[in-house]
Design a protein around this motif. Structure first.
Motif, PDB file in Angstrom:
ATOM      1  N   UNK A 295       0.809  -1.221   0.000  1.00  0.00           N
ATOM      2  CA  UNK A 295       0.000   0.000   0.000  1.00  0.00           C
ATOM      3  C   UNK A 295       0.840   1.269   0.000  1.00  0.00           C
ATOM      4  N   UNK A 296       2.035   1.224   0.632  1.00  0.00           N
ATOM      5  CA  UNK A 296       2.803   2.473   0.765  1.00  0.00           C
ATOM      6  C   UNK A 296       4.220   2.390   0.211  1.00  0.00           C
ATOM      7  N   UNK A 297       4.594   1.277  -0.425  1.00  0.00           N
ATOM      8  CA  UNK A 297       5.978   1.132  -0.865  1.00  0.00           C
ATOM      9  C   UNK A 297       6.342   2.131  -1.962  1.00  0.00           C
ATOM     10  N   UNK A 298       5.378   2.507  -2.812  1.00  0.00           N
ATOM     11  CA  UNK A 298       5.667   3.478  -3.871  1.00  0.00           C
ATOM     12  C   UNK A 298       5.979   4.845  -3.273  1.00  0.00           C
ATOM     13  N   UNK A 299       5.196   5.245  -2.269  1.00  0.00           N
ATOM     14  CA  UNK A 299       5.427   6.528  -1.597  1.00  0.00           C
ATOM     15  C   UNK A 299       6.791   6.523  -0.919  1.00  0.00           C
ATOM     16  N   UNK A 300       7.113   5.414  -0.237  1.00  0.00           N
ATOM     17  CA  UNK A 300       8.371   5.325   0.485  1.00  0.00           C
ATOM     18  C   UNK A 300       9.564   5.349  -0.465  1.00  0.00           C
ATOM     19  N   UNK A 301       9.443   4.627  -1.578  1.00  0.00           N
ATOM     20  CA  UNK A 301      10.531   4.592  -2.542  1.00  0.00           C
ATOM     21  C   UNK A 301      10.830   5.964  -3.123  1.00  0.00           C
ATOM     22  N   UNK A 302       9.769   6.702  -3.467  1.00  0.00           N
ATOM     23  CA  UNK A 302       9.949   8.061  -3.996  1.00  0.00           C
ATOM     24  C   UNK A 302      10.566   8.976  -2.946  1.00  0.00           C
ATOM     25  N   UNK A 303      10.167   8.779  -1.696  1.00  0.00           N
ATOM     26  CA  UNK A 303      10.688   9.613  -0.611  1.00  0.00           C
ATOM     27  C   UNK A 303      12.191   9.391  -0.436  1.00  0.00           C
ATOM     28  N   UNK A 304      12.611   8.124  -0.423  1.00  0.00           N
ATOM     29  CA  UNK A 304      14.036   7.828  -0.289  1.00  0.00           C
ATOM     30  C   UNK A 304      14.817   8.418  -1.458  1.00  0.00           C
ATOM     31  N   UNK A 305      14.301   8.251  -2.674  1.00  0.00           N
ATOM     32  CA  UNK A 305      14.990   8.763  -3.862  1.00  0.00           C
ATOM     33  C   UNK A 305      15.121  10.289  -3.818  1.00  0.00           C
ATOM     34  N   UNK A 306      14.050  10.962  -3.393  1.00  0.00           N
ATOM     35  CA  UNK A 306      14.074  12.432  -3.329  1.00  0.00           C
ATOM     36  C   UNK A 306      15.104  12.925  -2.316  1.00  0.00           C
ATOM     37  N   UNK A 307      15.102  12.319  -1.127  1.00  0.00           N
ATOM     38  CA  UNK A 307      16.042  12.747  -0.090  1.00  0.00           C
ATOM     39  C   UNK A 307      17.485  12.401  -0.450  1.00  0.00           C
ATOM     40  N   UNK A 308      17.677  11.245  -1.086  1.00  0.00           N
ATOM     41  CA  UNK A 308      19.017  10.866  -1.528  1.00  0.00           C
ATOM     42  C   UNK A 308      19.563  11.887  -2.521  1.00  0.00           C
ATOM     43  N   UNK A 309      18.728  12.274  -3.487  1.00  0.00           N
ATOM     44  CA  UNK A 309      19.181  13.234  -4.500  1.00  0.00           C
ATOM     45  C   UNK A 309      19.563  14.556  -3.855  1.00  0.00           C
ATOM     46  N   UNK A 310      18.757  15.019  -2.924  1.00  0.00           N
ATOM     47  CA  UNK A 310      19.072  16.281  -2.249  1.00  0.00           C
ATOM     48  C   UNK A 310      20.420  16.207  -1.539  1.00  0.00           C
ATOM     49  N   UNK A 311      20.644  15.096  -0.810  1.00  0.00           N
ATOM     50  CA  UNK A 311      21.894  14.959  -0.055  1.00  0.00           C
ATOM     51  C   UNK A 311      23.081  14.903  -1.009  1.00  0.00           C
TER      52      UNK A 311
END
Length: 334
Positions: A295-311
């Motif tokens: 139910x939430x893996x797509x949201x979590x995956x996008x969140x990790x990718x977004x934060x990784x890119x920022x860092x």
């Protein structure tokens, strides 16, 4: 499986191991058969287009480009024919207009060998260049194609403007299989007299996340400990506990934590956590505990990718960690 290459390291102790053990010939470049075949064809007189090498870090992109140039040009003309730049350090339009354009337009002594009459520009991390610099680069590629070939290297081809991509032959570098990385690391350990067990080598490989260059840097950092025979220090280096303990605490507290508690966790952990790797560990731990599901893996995956890119782009680690954890918390509460 690709056999580990025989290493004849240059003398001197000040050289980093990543340079010391960089592949010297195309035959030493492991697991990238397609691009190696093409480059060997260029050495025998076939046409050499502008090239774009892309793929994960530490898979041999720069090494393949340098090995090709070293086989193409004799040592006495190498510096006159090859320009190597790192676009993450020199990313502005002035670098394109001055260094690259000047080098590309400069005349060279002619040779009976057709290929030796072509200069080569190796531009690493080209995806870090500004769009204006990329546009200027495209014009230089067009204007100097009779005398210069460009080898552009990046991790993310999506960050390049379409006119540059369309002017290059693209080659994707594949992640190196575990056995290839282990063989390479074992060979380096034997050469440096810094023995590691098979299990320890697997840990180094795993923590480097497929980046062989990063794994070699880890080995070099670990070398003094291994030579001193300090088993406790070695285990502390290979099996750090801080991240694991913090990750377990976050997983247990976050689903029901109040916002002030999240702020406190971030304040306490941001200075000691391992950045991008830490975010992935949190994600993996939530996944193992079934808190991340279909139910939430797509949201979590996008969140990790977004934060990784920022860092990776240089944004503040603490603010990104806070955004990451607060967004996770809101997902669980909703």
């Amino acid at each position: 499986m690709v056999e580990a290459m025989e290493i004849d390291p240059p003398k001197g102790t000040s050289e980093t191991w990543t340079e010391k053990y960089r592949p010297k010939t195309l035959n030493d470049v492991a697991h990238q058969e397609e691009v190696v075949t093409m480059l060997k064809g260029a050495l025998t007189g076939k046409d050499l287009p502008h090239l774009l090498f892309y793929g994960p870090p530490g898979t041999g992109k720069t090494s393949a480009a340098l090995a090709f140039c070293h086989e193409l040009y004799p040592k006495n003309v190498f510096k006159d024919r090859v320009l190597e730049l790192n676009a993450s350090d020199e990313r502005g339009i002035s670098v394109v207009r001055n260094k690259i354009s000047f080098f590309s337009k400069r005349a060279i002594n002619q040779s009976e060998n057709r290929l030796l009459n072509v200069k080569i520009v190796i531009l690493d991390e080209v995806d870090a260049m500004t769009r204006d610099a990329q546009s200027a680069m495209r014009r230089v590629i067009e204007d100097c194609s009779k005398t210069t070939r460009f080898i552009l290297i990046c991790n993310y081809v999506s960050r390049l403007i379409a006119p540059i991509v369309s002017r290059c032959a693209k080659f994707r570098f594949k992640s190196l299989p575990a056995e290839v990385q282990i063989d390479r690391l074992r060979t380096i350990c034997n050469s440096e007299n810094t023995p590691l067990s098979e299990e320890d080598l697997k840990i180094v490989m795993k923590t480097s996340e497929g980046d062989l260059r990063r794994a070699v840097c880890t080995l070099q950092s670990l070398a003094p400990v291994l030579k001193n025979g300090d088993e406790k220090a070695k285990n502390s280096f290979l099996h750090p506990t801080n991240d694991s303990e913090i990750v377990k605490e976050i997983v247990s507290l976050l689903p029901s934590a109040k916002v002030p508690q999240v702020f406190e966790i971030v304040k306490r952990t941001a200075k000691s956590c391992s950045g991008v790797t830490f975010l992935r560990k949190v994600f993996d731990e939530f996944l193992e505990d079934d808190l991340i599901n279909d139910d939430n893996i797509a949201i979590m995956g996008k969140l990790v990718a977004k934060c990784e890119k920022r860092i990776l782009d240089g944004c503040d680690l603490q603010n990104n960690l806070l955004d990451f954890l607060l967004t996770l918390r809101s997902t669980f509460i909703n």
